[in-house]
Write a protein that holds these residues in place. Structure first.
Motif, short mmCIF file in Angstrom:
data_model
loop_
_atom_site.label_atom_id
_atom_site.label_comp_id
_atom_site.label_asym_id
_atom_site.label_seq_id
_atom_site.Cartn_x
_atom_site.Cartn_y
_atom_site.Cartn_z
N VAL A 180 0.84 -1.20 0.00
CA VAL A 180 0.00 0.00 0.00
C VAL A 180 0.87 1.25 0.00
CG1 VAL A 180 -1.65 1.35 1.34
CG2 VAL A 180 -1.97 -1.12 1.10
N GLN A 181 1.93 1.26 0.79
CA GLN A 181 2.81 2.42 0.86
C GLN A 181 3.49 2.69 -0.48
OE1 GLN A 181 5.59 2.16 4.08
NE2 GLN A 181 4.03 2.24 5.67
N LEU A 182 4.04 1.64 -1.08
CA LEU A 182 4.70 1.80 -2.37
C LEU A 182 3.72 2.26 -3.45
CD1 LEU A 182 6.99 -1.38 -2.34
CD2 LEU A 182 7.75 1.01 -2.18
N SER A 183 2.50 1.75 -3.40
CA SER A 183 1.47 2.14 -4.37
C SER A 183 1.09 3.61 -4.19
CB SER A 183 0.23 1.26 -4.21
OG SER A 183 0.54 -0.10 -4.40
N PHE A 184 0.99 4.05 -2.94
CA PHE A 184 0.63 5.45 -2.67
C PHE A 184 1.75 6.39 -3.14
CE2 PHE A 184 -1.15 8.52 0.76
CZ PHE A 184 -1.94 9.12 -0.21
N TYR A 185 2.99 5.99 -2.93
CA TYR A 185 4.12 6.79 -3.44
C TYR A 185 4.07 6.87 -4.96
CZ TYR A 185 6.86 7.67 0.81
OH TYR A 185 7.30 8.14 2.02
N GLY A 285 9.02 3.62 4.05
CA GLY A 285 8.47 3.26 2.75
C GLY A 285 9.00 4.14 1.64
N GLY A 286 9.20 5.42 1.95
CA GLY A 286 9.76 6.35 0.96
C GLY A 286 11.21 6.04 0.64
N ILE A 287 11.98 5.70 1.65
CA ILE A 287 13.38 5.31 1.42
C ILE A 287 13.44 4.10 0.50
CG2 ILE A 287 15.45 4.39 2.54
CD1 ILE A 287 15.05 7.32 3.14
N ILE A 288 12.55 3.14 0.73
CA ILE A 288 12.48 1.95 -0.13
C ILE A 288 12.06 2.34 -1.54
CG2 ILE A 288 11.24 -0.22 -0.53
CD1 ILE A 288 11.00 -0.46 2.55
N TYR A 289 11.02 3.19 -1.66
CA TYR A 289 10.49 3.59 -2.96
C TYR A 289 11.56 4.27 -3.82
CZ TYR A 289 8.08 6.63 -6.30
OH TYR A 289 7.70 7.29 -7.44
N TYR A 290 12.25 5.27 -3.25
CA TYR A 290 13.25 6.01 -4.03
C TYR A 290 14.46 5.14 -4.35
CZ TYR A 290 10.73 10.40 -3.48
OH TYR A 290 9.77 11.41 -3.54
N SER A 291 14.78 4.21 -3.47
CA SER A 291 15.88 3.29 -3.73
C SER A 291 15.56 2.38 -4.92
CB SER A 291 16.16 2.46 -2.49
OG SER A 291 17.15 1.49 -2.74
#
Length: 313
Positions: A180-185, A285-291
């Motif tokens: 859900v977090q990755l999808s929202f990002y 979640g943002g750190i994961i997304y941008y990585s």
């Protein structure tokens, strides 16, 4: 400055999350409370009065001769209770919406300005520009939760009766949270529909499933441990006071009255701490997304190439 676009491993997902707050925590929470402080205060005031009445009614039924005391109370005040509950639910949803979106918008501006060189007005403008997408995402999330979410919960609950259900829950729930977090990002950072965002979020989750799920589990444990410490203090005080009053042969009413106040305090602290600490989970979640974006799009490499030949200051 901590760079968001950077290829990371499991340990770096956790380490860079705390490094971000160590470097930018003061700026982050300053603007967090400027934007969300009033909403959180409203929620806490409502929570205090609602749960104060609830615990007073609950404890006042102890020792009464009326077997259906609680049922009679709710039946006699059904309209008021429903009205207050609906208003409380609306406030919770709005506060949750703003709180969940804030860290994502913050990281957008952080990357855009190459650091925390922006103010509250910039955050408000960015959130207003995305408010339609934020609301649509939450409506879609509610719809999925009431359909596929309930079905998955039923399956997991059924599997709890066998040994395999426990590890599935331990892995599956953090995986859903990360998805859900990755999808929202994805949805707030890119021009795409909700279903496409969920699809891309799922692809990113599969890309590094175990590091992402492991990082989410660790962050959840850390957050719950910190929250438990804050919540336990007033609860223990209430229990000790109630036991002391009973041993000193004071009235049960006095003991229960103070204990009910402490229970209300526990609920309010629990709500406040959960909202504040949830920022850690979303930033993670943002750190994961941008990585993962950097891993897929080679943003850091392309940026380094563009800077070749550029005179240094």
């Amino acid at each position: 400055m901590l760079h968001l676009f950077k290829k990371r491993t499991f340990s770096e997902y956790i380490g860079d999350t705390f490094a971000f707050f160590k470097e930018n925590g003061k700026h982050f929470f300053k603007h967090y409370f400027i934007i969300n402080g009033g909403l959180l205060l409203l929620l806490l005031v409502l929570s205090y009065f609602i749960f104060k009445v609830y615990f007073e009614v609950l404890f006042s039924s102890i020792g009464t001769n009326a077997p259906n005391f609680l049922e009679d109370y709710f039946n006699n005040n059904i309209a008021l209770i429903i009205g207050v509950f609906l208003f409380f639910l609306i406030v919770i949803l709005f506060v949750s919406l703003v709180n969940y979106a804030f860290p994502i918008i913050y990281l957008q501006l952080y990357e855009k300005h190459k650091g925390c060189n922006f103010e509250t007005l910039d955050l408000i403008k960015a959130m207003k520009a995305k408010i339609g997408k934020i609301i649509l995402f939450f409506l879609a999330l509610v719809g999925l939760s009431l359909t596929a979410g309930l079905l998955l919960m039923a399956i997991v609950f059924a599997l709890f009766f066998v040994i395999i259900g426990i590890p599935i829950a331990i892995i599956g729930i953090p995986a859903l949270m990360a998805w859900v977090q990755l999808s929202f990002y994805e949805y707030l950072n890119e021009d795409m529909g909700i279903l496409e965002a969920y699809g891309r979020g799922f692809d990113k989750l599969k890309q590094q499933f175990w590091p992402i799920v492991g990082s989410t589990i660790i962050m959840y444990i850390i957050i719950q441990t910190i929250a438990t410490v804050f919540i336990a203090i007033p609860y223990i005080i209430g229990v000790i006071d109630m036991v002391t009053n009973i041993e000193n042969q004071q009235t049960d009413a006095d003991a229960l009255s103070f204990f009910s106040i402490m229970m209300v305090v526990v609920v309010c602290i629990s709500i406040l701490v959960s909202y504040i600490l949830n920022n850690i989970m979303i930033i993670n979640g943002g750190i994961i997304y941008y990585s993962l974006r950097d891993q897929n799009e080679n943003i850091t490499t392309l940026s380094d190439i563009d800077q070749i030949g550029t005179p240094s200051e």
